[in-house]
Design a protein around this motif. Structure first.
Motif, PDB file in Angstrom:
ATOM      1  N   LEU A  77       1.182  -0.864  -0.263  1.00 24.18           N
ATOM      2  CA  LEU A  77       0.035  -0.048  -0.337  1.00 24.18           C
ATOM      3  C   LEU A  77       0.986   1.192  -0.003  1.00 24.18           C
ATOM      4  O   LEU A  77       2.202   1.202   0.376  1.00 24.18           O
ATOM      5  CB  LEU A  77      -0.898   0.476   1.510  1.00 24.18           C
ATOM      6  N   THR A  78       0.350   1.962  -0.698  1.00 23.94           N
ATOM      7  CA  THR A  78       1.099   3.623  -0.013  1.00 23.94           C
ATOM      8  C   THR A  78       0.213   4.054   1.297  1.00 23.94           C
ATOM      9  O   THR A  78      -0.414   3.948   1.430  1.00 23.94           O
ATOM     10  CB  THR A  78       1.087   4.141  -1.661  1.00 23.94           C
TER      11      THR A  78
ATOM     12  N   GLN B 135      -3.438   5.212   0.795  1.00 24.45           N
ATOM     13  CA  GLN B 135      -4.656   4.022   0.841  1.00 24.45           C
ATOM     14  C   GLN B 135      -4.726   3.599   1.407  1.00 24.45           C
ATOM     15  O   GLN B 135      -5.842   4.007   2.438  1.00 24.45           O
ATOM     16  CB  GLN B 135      -4.209   3.547  -0.514  1.00 24.45           C
TER      17      GLN B 135
ATOM     18  N   THR C 221      -6.104  13.487  -7.120  1.00 20.47           N
ATOM     19  CA  THR C 221      -5.566  12.483  -5.900  1.00 20.47           C
ATOM     20  C   THR C 221      -6.178  11.351  -5.606  1.00 20.47           C
ATOM     21  O   THR C 221      -6.192  10.460  -5.676  1.00 20.47           O
ATOM     22  CB  THR C 221      -4.545  13.102  -5.100  1.00 20.47           C
TER      23      THR C 221
ATOM     24  N   LEU D 121      -7.440   8.753  -8.413  1.00 18.90           N
ATOM     25  CA  LEU D 121      -6.081   7.859  -9.019  1.00 18.90           C
ATOM     26  C   LEU D 121      -6.457   6.695  -7.729  1.00 18.90           C
ATOM     27  O   LEU D 121      -6.172   5.338  -7.431  1.00 18.90           O
ATOM     28  CB  LEU D 121      -4.917   8.664  -8.834  1.00 18.90           C
ATOM     29  N   ILE D 122      -5.803   7.219  -6.606  1.00 17.43           N
ATOM     30  CA  ILE D 122      -6.619   6.660  -5.298  1.00 17.43           C
ATOM     31  C   ILE D 122      -7.041   5.499  -4.836  1.00 17.43           C
ATOM     32  O   ILE D 122      -6.909   4.840  -4.737  1.00 17.43           O
ATOM     33  CB  ILE D 122      -6.068   7.474  -3.687  1.00 17.43           C
TER      34      ILE D 122
ATOM     35  N   ASN E 123      -9.087   4.602  -7.608  1.00 11.89           N
ATOM     36  CA  ASN E 123      -9.217   3.574  -9.062  1.00 11.89           C
ATOM     37  C   ASN E 123      -8.184   2.536  -8.495  1.00 11.89           C
ATOM     38  O   ASN E 123      -8.431   1.343  -9.067  1.00 11.89           O
ATOM     39  CB  ASN E 123      -8.970   4.057  -9.905  1.00 11.89           C
ATOM     40  N   ASN E 124      -7.253   2.953  -7.333  1.00  9.42           N
ATOM     41  CA  ASN E 124      -5.894   2.014  -7.646  1.00  9.42           C
ATOM     42  C   ASN E 124      -6.897   0.676  -6.550  1.00  9.42           C
ATOM     43  O   ASN E 124      -6.157  -0.578  -6.013  1.00  9.42           O
ATOM     44  CB  ASN E 124      -4.561   2.296  -7.490  1.00  9.42           C
ATOM     45  N   LEU E 125      -7.545   1.378  -5.613  1.00  8.41           N
ATOM     46  CA  LEU E 125      -7.951   0.391  -4.491  1.00  8.41           C
ATOM     47  C   LEU E 125      -8.953  -0.060  -5.043  1.00  8.41           C
ATOM     48  O   LEU E 125      -9.354  -1.273  -4.438  1.00  8.41           O
ATOM     49  CB  LEU E 125      -8.297   1.215  -3.257  1.00  8.41           C
TER      50      LEU E 125
ATOM     51  N   LYS F  10      -8.896  -1.185  -8.305  1.00  9.13           N
ATOM     52  CA  LYS F  10      -7.744  -2.166  -8.847  1.00  9.13           C
ATOM     53  C   LYS F  10      -7.711  -3.841  -8.013  1.00  9.13           C
ATOM     54  O   LYS F  10      -7.976  -4.473  -8.187  1.00  9.13           O
ATOM     55  CB  LYS F  10      -7.021  -1.907 -10.141  1.00  9.13           C
ATOM     56  N   GLN F  11      -7.101  -3.337  -6.731  1.00  3.93           N
ATOM     57  CA  GLN F  11      -6.859  -4.185  -5.631  1.00  3.93           C
ATOM     58  C   GLN F  11      -7.803  -4.786  -4.871  1.00  3.93           C
ATOM     59  O   GLN F  11      -7.230  -5.651  -4.379  1.00  3.93           O
ATOM     60  CB  GLN F  11      -5.842  -3.424  -5.439  1.00  3.93           C
TER      61      GLN F  11
END
Length: 151
Positions: free
Chosen positions: A32-33, A36, A64, A67-68, A70-72, A74-75
């Motif tokens: 994770l970032t 996130q 921002t 994007l955060i 969207n990535n979560l 996808k995960q």
């Protein structure tokens, strides 16, 4: 010689940055970032929220946060649900996988924070919290709430 207010501000920033660096290392071990983690943490603590509410809680920007999230998604840690009242609004909801990962990382981060503040006595921690609330105007809000309840 700098004035005391600037010294306080620099001290606050340095301490927060030090803890954030430790948290970044910790959450990176879990894929994770920091951002996130912050989204997962707020959803874990507060429950489902709109994207805007989460953005405000983690002090992110409009670009921002998309994007955060969207990535979560996808995960597989977060899903977007439609708001029945307003179709333009998305409600963020932790998936079982998201609840599992934050359930593992959150206690580790809490321990890291406690270790970072271990040099302070319980009284010093209470004083610091009081001072920060006072500085941020939160004491005034709490006093108004207490007074309206007759406390």
């Amino acid at each position: 010689m700098q004035n005391i207010e600037l010294k306080i501000l620099v001290g606050l920033h340095r301490n927060v940055n030090k803890i954030d660096r430790k948290t970044k290392k910790l959450v990176a071990k879990h894929g994770l970032t920091l951002s996130q983690f912050m989204v997962l943490e707020v959803l874990y603590a507060k429950g489902d929220m709109t994207v805007g509410e989460v953005r405000d809680k983690i002090l992110s920007t409009v670009g921002t946060i998309s994007l955060i999230v969207n990535n979560l998604v996808k995960q597989g840690y977060v899903e977007r649900l439609g708001d029945e009242k307003d179709r333009r609004v998305s409600i963020l909801h932790l998936t079982p996988e998201g609840r599992e990962i934050i359930g593992r990382v959150f206690p580790e981060n809490q321990q890291l924070i406690e270790e970072s503040m271990a040099k302070l006595s319980e009284d010093e921690k209470k004083q610091l919290l009081y001072i920060l609330k006072k500085m941020g105007g939160k004491l005034d809000e709490e006093n108004r709430k207490d007074q309206s309840k007759g406390i």
